[in-house]
Design an enzyme around this catalytic site. Structure first.
Site, mmCIF file in Angstrom:
data_model
loop_
_atom_site.group_PDB
_atom_site.id
_atom_site.type_symbol
_atom_site.label_atom_id
_atom_site.label_comp_id
_atom_site.label_asym_id
_atom_site.label_seq_id
_atom_site.Cartn_x
_atom_site.Cartn_y
_atom_site.Cartn_z
ATOM 1 N N GLU A 158 23.877 42.656 61.821
ATOM 2 C CA GLU A 158 22.569 43.274 61.577
ATOM 3 C C GLU A 158 22.629 44.362 60.505
ATOM 4 O O GLU A 158 21.740 45.198 60.413
ATOM 5 C CB GLU A 158 21.971 43.829 62.872
ATOM 6 C CG GLU A 158 21.710 42.771 63.918
ATOM 7 C CD GLU A 158 20.866 41.611 63.410
ATOM 8 O OE1 GLU A 158 19.944 41.859 62.617
ATOM 9 O OE2 GLU A 158 21.145 40.462 63.793
ATOM 10 N N ASP A 203 20.426 35.790 56.233
ATOM 11 C CA ASP A 203 20.718 34.771 57.240
ATOM 12 C C ASP A 203 20.636 33.359 56.678
ATOM 13 O O ASP A 203 19.695 33.010 55.945
ATOM 14 C CB ASP A 203 19.731 34.887 58.402
ATOM 15 C CG ASP A 203 19.804 36.236 59.097
ATOM 16 O OD1 ASP A 203 20.819 36.922 58.920
ATOM 17 O OD2 ASP A 203 18.848 36.590 59.807
#
Length: 649
Positions: A144, A233
């Site tokens: 993250e 991502d």
């Protein structure tokens, strides 16, 4: 020219002018699925995103990519003999097109771990990449992209040479615009680490903008610009709603790779090649940060809109100095996340330094996804929380010499001690505030009966209710900019709780309805401990004595409150079954075959059952999710002021 380890010839940087012949573009792709996710989700991500991306990449030999694959995903792919993922990666690594990027193996937020666990997670990933592909990584993908300043020394001690941090953090340090197209060095305790800014502009353009528009953005920068870093991502390339058709069927990725192949002024390089060919521009000290969306999600719901509106009103020049929340805020926002995290640390303290099967389960429980909530976080997903508890409780069960008995310990780091009751097969945490049972874990089943989610107010609930149209545009859009309604029943299911969904919550009232709907008792209870029991007392109201049994818990109630009715609220991790919701009984069972509890009482009680459903958001849209079962147990105090309750699996 400089010869890099991959034998790729890079344009050199003139040390005096800082200019280079071509603009370097680093494409770093992060592929991850969390511990406990459904097999079909793994397969869909592999088939629709990860493998098609690599297959397309293999047809463009001049394009280079840095790839991070998380440990849980690697474990699944190794078990799935039908996947070509590993062979594709091996081939691309061998050809020099692909760089392997390390990380914490089970994708933890490293800052939330003890130092030993940080190092072990990183080294475990390095060892696995060496075993699978014959190469060790030099860099690390931050889960993250959560950064804290002291992380630099941990990464350096683990052998990490570089990492990527969102440009948001660099801008807070005073850098901006062209400053974000260089490598930098940071340090902690004189342990140095090369850091690159991930450009938000590229994250929002790829794969949404046409390739030439993205290249045009890069070309707008002057000759001093050395490197442009994209990191995001892999699910954006096929798994996010609408992206498979956009990226593959309509050919966006082929056009992008072809445009890069044809470009005479932009070249793709791996991050490791950028590190070897560029000198850090200067030393920087980045504040605690993540991507800007995370800073918004970690704020209280009531403050998220204020923060978002403030960002909109502020000029781009000044916006970078606005700071939202930090990742640790999730532990304050959600007691359920904090409880899991502190439970993990509790098990870690029991494990000590032993390397064992138990430690691998413990490390697996550190996968970050179930500890937070945003568009991507999975705190509201019961199967991800269940997986964390399964790993934790399996690890705890395997510890040969655990502490047993009853004692006081601040298990949730709130500054106040809780009561811990630990037996060979069960662990209980009792909170003196409200005399509540906040944790009930069954080690034999590796199941947490208390793993239930409270229905919190979230900022997207307001946006959902304010929306005038639920129709989706046909244009493929960035999920950060849209609100999708996956479940049409979600608006009608929206409810908010005024208290945390835990167990043995006390209420009193003059009537059954008044007691059921009354305010919970939240005063501080006094605690008296025995070797095998704990007694919690709210003076003048109630005394509750908790004693673990072979497969559950026995609770004795002595009630002195000057009211006619007592109601005890339980919130349990049980699946709903089609049955009567309201009845009077002195014994009954609840749950399904997989997880069932039996309840017996010393006298007949009124029972009311209801499901707990939350309305949460994800990349696929807003949906209703079943979280557990509420059980109201009511005693008519005009007939008896004593009750014994036995509950167990």
């Amino acid at each position: 020219m400089v010869l890099c380890p991959s034998n790729f010839l890079l344009p050199t940087t003139n040390c005096n002018t800082g200019r280079c012949d071509m603009k370097r573009l680093c494409l770093c792709i992060h592929n991850h699925q969390p511990v406990g996710n459904f097999d079909y989700v793994f397969r869909e991500a592999i088939d629709r995103s990860y493998v098609p991306f690599l297959e397309t990449l293999s047809r463009y030999p001049r394009i280079k990519v840095s790839l991070h694959t998380s440990g849980p995903l690697l474990e699944f792919i190794e078990r799935d003999s039908t996947s070509t993922y590993l062979d594709l990666v091996r081939s691309l690594v061998a050809s020099g097109q692909l760089e392997l990027v390390g990380g914490g193996y089970f994708e933890p937020i490293l800052q939330l771990l003890p130092e030993r666990d940080r190092i072990q997670q990183i080294q475990l990933m390095s060892d696995e990449l060496l075993r699978l592909f014959g190469r060790r990584p030099t860099g690390l993908w931050l889960a993250e992209r959560v950064w804290e300043p002291d992380l630099a020394s941990s990464l350096a001690r683990a052998g990490v040479q570089w990492t990527l941090v969102d440009d948001n953090g660099f801008e807070k340090s005073g850098l901006r615009g062209p400053d974000l197209t260089h490598a930098y060095v940071t340090e902690d305790q004189s342990q140095t680490l090369t850091v690159f800014p991930i450009l938000k502009e590229l994250r929002y353009r790829i794969p949404w903008s046409e390739p030439e528009e993205t290249l045009g953005y890069i070309r707008e920068f002057g000759e001093d610009a050395e490197v442009f870093v994209y990191g995001d991502d892999g699910e954006k390339f096929g798994l996010w709603p609408g992206t498979y058709d956009h990226v593959y069927t309509q050919g966006w990725l082929q056009r992008f790779f072809q445009a890069l192949t044809d470009a005479e002024d932009v070249t793709t390089v791996t991050v490791a090649e950028a590190v070897s060919s560029l000198k850090p521009r200067e030393r920087v000290y980045l504040p605690t940060c993540s991507y800007v969306e995370m800073e918004e999600w970690s704020l209280a719901a009531s403050r998220q809109k204020v923060f978002a509106d403030l960002c909109q009103k502020t000029s781009p020049e000044e916006r970078s100095f606005l700071s939202g929340g930090t990742f640790r805020n999730f532990l304050a926002r959600y007691p359920e996340a904090n409880r899991m995290h502190k439970r993990m640390l509790f098990v870690g303290s029991e494990l000590g330094n032993a390397d064992s099967e138990a430690r691998m389960h413990y490390l697996r429980s550190q996968c970050n996804c179930a500890y937070w909530h945003g568009i991507f976080g999975g705190l509201y997903l019961p199967h991800l929380r269940d997986a964390i508890y399964t790993e934790l409780l399996t690890a705890e069960r395997l510890i040969p010499e655990r502490r047993l008995g009853t004692w006081l310990q601040d298990t949730d780091a709130d500054g106040q001690p809780e009561v811990v009751m630990a037996t060979k097969h069960q662990v209980f945490f009792l909170h003196v505030c409200g005399g509540r049972l906040v944790l009930w874990d069954d080690l034999r089943q590796s199941w947490s009966w208390s793993n239930v989610m409270t229905r919190y107010h979230e900022a997207f609930h307001d946006r959902m209710l304010e929306a005038t149209s639920q129709s989706e545009t046909h244009r493929v859009t960035n999920i950060h900019e849209t609100l999708r309604l996956k479940d049409p029943d979600a608006p009608g299911a929206l409810q908010f709780d005024d208290h945390m969904r835990v167990n043995f919550i006390d209420r009193f009232g003059p009537s059954l309805d008044a007691a059921t709907g009354g305010e919970p008792v939240m005063k501080e209870y006094s605690a008296e401990l025995g070797q095998t029991w704990a007694r919690l007392e709210a003076s003048g109201l109630i005394v509750k004595t908790f004693a673990p049994s072979e497969g559950g818990l026995r609770v004795d109630f002595e009630i002195g409150a000057p009211q006619n009715w007592y109601v005890c609220e339980l919130n349990l991790a049980l699946w709903w079954e089609d049955r009567e919701r309201s009845f009077v009984a002195d014994s009954f069972t609840i749950g399904t075959e997989a997880h069932r509890l039996s309840v017996r009482t010393s006298s007949p009680i009124h029972v009311e059952l209801s499901p707990i459903r939350t309305v949460s958001n994800s990349e696929s849209g807003i949906e209703t999710i079943y979280q557990g079962m509420t059980v109201f147990i009511a005693l008519d105090l005009r007939t008896s002021r004593h009750l014994t309750l036995e509950i167990g699996g």
